[in-house]
Every structure is written in C-alpha cells, then in structure tokens.
Design an enzyme around this catalytic site. Structure first.
Site, PDB file in Angstrom:
ATOM      1  N   GLU A   1      12.275 -14.425   9.480  1.00  0.00           N
ATOM      2  CA  GLU A   1      12.008 -15.872   9.552  1.00  0.00           C
ATOM      3  C   GLU A   1      11.888 -16.348  11.002  1.00  0.00           C
ATOM      4  OE1 GLU A   1      14.745 -17.107   5.624  1.00  0.00           O
ATOM      5  OE2 GLU A   1      15.616 -17.083   7.620  1.00  0.00           O
TER       6      GLU A   1
ATOM      7  N   ASP B   1      10.913 -19.129  -3.432  1.00  0.00           N
ATOM      8  CA  ASP B   1      11.046 -18.737  -4.844  1.00  0.00           C
ATOM      9  C   ASP B   1      11.445 -19.947  -5.675  1.00  0.00           C
ATOM     10  OD1 ASP B   1      13.481 -17.650  -3.057  1.00  0.00           O
ATOM     11  OD2 ASP B   1      14.284 -18.524  -4.894  1.00  0.00           O
TER      12      ASP B   1
HETATM   13  N1  SAH Z   1      16.813  -9.170  -0.022  1.00  0.00           N
HETATM   14  C1  SAH Z   1      16.726 -10.114   1.067  1.00  0.00           C
HETATM   15  C2  SAH Z   1      17.988 -10.871   1.126  1.00  0.00           C
HETATM   16  C3  SAH Z   1      17.829 -12.206   1.724  1.00  0.00           C
HETATM   17  S1  SAH Z   1      19.016 -13.350   1.173  1.00  0.00           S
HETATM   18  C4  SAH Z   1      16.350  -9.382   2.338  1.00  0.00           C
HETATM   19  O1  SAH Z   1      15.183  -9.079   2.511  1.00  0.00           O
HETATM   20  O2  SAH Z   1      17.185  -9.087   3.195  1.00  0.00           O
HETATM   21  C5  SAH Z   1      18.093 -14.802   1.117  1.00  0.00           C
HETATM   22  C6  SAH Z   1      17.966 -15.602   2.370  1.00  0.00           C
HETATM   23  O3  SAH Z   1      16.972 -16.565   2.125  1.00  0.00           O
HETATM   24  C7  SAH Z   1      19.223 -16.391   2.726  1.00  0.00           C
HETATM   25  O4  SAH Z   1      19.323 -16.555   4.121  1.00  0.00           O
HETATM   26  C8  SAH Z   1      19.015 -17.733   2.006  1.00  0.00           C
HETATM   27  O5  SAH Z   1      19.424 -18.854   2.802  1.00  0.00           O
HETATM   28  C9  SAH Z   1      17.514 -17.825   1.735  1.00  0.00           C
HETATM   29  N2  SAH Z   1      17.118 -17.991   0.315  1.00  0.00           N
HETATM   30  C10 SAH Z   1      15.836 -17.894  -0.120  1.00  0.00           C
HETATM   31  N3  SAH Z   1      15.756 -18.094  -1.451  1.00  0.00           N
HETATM   32  C11 SAH Z   1      17.017 -18.333  -1.892  1.00  0.00           C
HETATM   33  C12 SAH Z   1      17.577 -18.603  -3.186  1.00  0.00           C
HETATM   34  N4  SAH Z   1      16.835 -18.670  -4.289  1.00  0.00           N
HETATM   35  N5  SAH Z   1      18.905 -18.779  -3.270  1.00  0.00           N
HETATM   36  C13 SAH Z   1      19.682 -18.704  -2.178  1.00  0.00           C
HETATM   37  N6  SAH Z   1      19.202 -18.458  -0.943  1.00  0.00           N
HETATM   38  C14 SAH Z   1      17.872 -18.276  -0.773  1.00  0.00           C
END
Ligand code: SAH
Length: 265
Positions: free
Chosen positions: A36, A223
């Site tokens: 990001e 999402d």
């Molecule tokens: N599998 C991912 C994990 C990212 S966690 C990776 O590639 O490492 C998700 C991150 O995006 C967090 O920082 C959160 O703030 C944000 N985020 C995006 N969609 C989200 C959702 N549906 N619920 C909670 N956080 C979300």
C-alpha cells in the site's frame, strides 16, 4: 447512531486556536502494508530513514522527505521478524504511531490503507472513504461503561474540504484484529453503523487522541464484506489496483494540505 459529518466542533473546540491556525508542516502517514505504501514512497521520492527515530532492532520503517512546504513521513510496522509478513493489526499500529508521534510531533496524522466495505451501506470496490468516526468491533466487555470503553468510538478530525475537493465518500470505520468477520463481529459492526472495516484505524485514533494529534482516515475498499466472494481472495485480487487508487487520493490530499492550516481542511 446515524453516520454524520456535522459534529467536528467538539474536536475543533478541544484544540488550541494557535494549533488550528498555523500552516501544517509535518505530516505522518501510517500505512500498514508495504504494498500500500510503495507507490507513495516512489511518487514523493521519500528516503528510508537509516538513523532511526525508532528503538534499535524493531522492524518499524519510516520514509521521509520534503514535498513543497511539507515534511512528509510514511511509517509502517514492517515485517514480522519471525514470519516475514506485514505486521498488520492494532498492536503494532499502536506502538509505531506512539513512537512516531513522540519523535516527530506531527501536525496531522493520516491513516491510509485498504478496507473491507459494506455494499448495503453504499461501498463499492475502489471507493475511497474518509472516516467520520472510528470504533472497535472485537472488544466486547458486557459490563456497564466498560462496554463503551471497548467500543472506543472516536471522531476523526473533520476534513470537510478534503471530502468535497477530492469527492470522497464518508462513513464510519470499524476496526478489529481479524480479516474475516465472525457473527459477533458482524453484530458489533452493525451496532457501530460502519461502512468500512479495517484492522488498525481505531487503535491509531486512540493513540492520536492520547497524544492530542488530529487524525484523518483515507480507506480504499479492496473487498465487499457483505458480498459473495471470500474476503481474503477478493482482497488479494484487488490489492494492486485499489492501492493505485489510494495512492492517487493520498497524493491529492497532500497537495490540498500544502500551505493550509487545520481549520482550512
Ligand atoms: N493476506 C494479506 C493480509 C492482509 S490483512 C497479505 O497479503 O498480507 C488486511 C489489511 O488490509 C489490514 O491492514 C487491514 O487494515 C486491511 N483490510 C482490507 N480489507 C479488510 C477487511 N475486509 N477486514 C479487515 N481489514 C481489511
């Protein structure tokens, strides 16, 4: 608790008029994930800090540089030392923003990042939301007053001119330490009247309030939580494209902030 953008006065009144009227000079942008942050680091040609303001050995990262009249800083929790993934979530976010505010005394904190959105509340993939308020959805303490402490509802600094100028959507942000959503989380998110859901916002708001620094939230939807696609898959599929949108929006916000005081944003 209906969403609203017309109650900033509480916050504004709490701040000294001197702080509200001086040009914004130092900005800290907290971004949880490296993917990001990278477009912004490149766009503003920020340099990684090698004489760190952070304790020795922590994975936290700061990029910094001047842009027009602004001292820009992007801070990140960095990679988990054992697992090598971005240290997302509330614990690392709180620590990093605490150390950053202590060291840099910024005029404004921006928490920029991705979020899940609720289509029932008007969110679509790629939308960028300015959060009006933030709260937690996974701190359930069913004892009077502790329940409110757990929810931790806080207002963002009112940035009504950024909202208008950048044509953003506005809504409440709900924060929890899970990417997925349990039935209990869902009930709390509904009670929080949230349109977007993330894993850091309310925690950063807590620290910013403790240390009396105004904070705004720019959250781009990767999402749809109340849609039919699995969250993790949809998040990963949209991450690159939505990050580009986030980059554009944060860049426009920075341009808008340059030369302005807090009262003008
Ligand atoms: N599998 C991912 C994990 C990212 S966690 C990776 O590639 O490492 C998700 C991150 O995006 C967090 O920082 C959160 O703030 C944000 N985020 C995006 N969609 C989200 C959702 N549906 N619920 C909670 N956080 C979300």
């Amino acid at each position: 608790m209906a969403p609203h953008d017309d109650q900033p006065e509480v916050k504004v009144e709490a701040m000294a008029s001197e702080a509200l009227n001086k040009p914004i000079s130092t900005i800290v942008i907290f971004i949880a994930m490296h993917t990001e942050a990278l477009p912004l680091v490149n766009r503003f040609q920020l340099q990684e800090d090698h004489d760190s303001v952070f304790p020795k050995g922590v994975p936290w990262v700061r990029y910094h540089g001047m842009y027009k009249d602004l001292h820009l800083n992007i801070v990140q929790p960095g990679k988990d030392p054992v697992l090598g993934v971005d240290s997302v979530g509330t614990v690392s976010a709180s620590l990093v923003i605490y150390a950053t505010i202590q060291a840099l005394k910024p005029d404004l904190v921006i928490n920029a990042g991705t979020a899940g959105g609720f289509k029932a509340k008007g969110a679509a993939i790629g939308d960028v939301f300015l959060a009006s308020e933030v709260a937690f959805h996974d701190r359930r303490i069913p004892i009077p007053v502790f329940d409110l402490y757990g929810v931790g509802l806080r207002q963002a600094f009112s940035a009504s001119n950024i909202l208008k100028e950048l044509n953003l959507k506005i809504g409440r942000l709900s924060t929890g330490d899970s990417l997925d959503m349990s039935a209990q989380d869902e009930a709390s998110i509904t009670a929080n009247d949230a349109t977007v859901k993330d894993m850091e916002g309310a925690a950063i708001a807590y620290v910013a309030e403790l240390l009396k620094v105004p904070i705004i939230f720019l959250k781009a939807v990767t999402d749809i939580v109340d849609g039919d696609k699995p969250t993790a898959e949809e998040f990963l599929n949209n991450l690159t494209a939505v990050t580009a949108t986030l980059d554009e929006t944060v860049a426009k916000a920075i341009d808008f902030l340059n030369g302005k005081c807090l009262l003008e944003i």
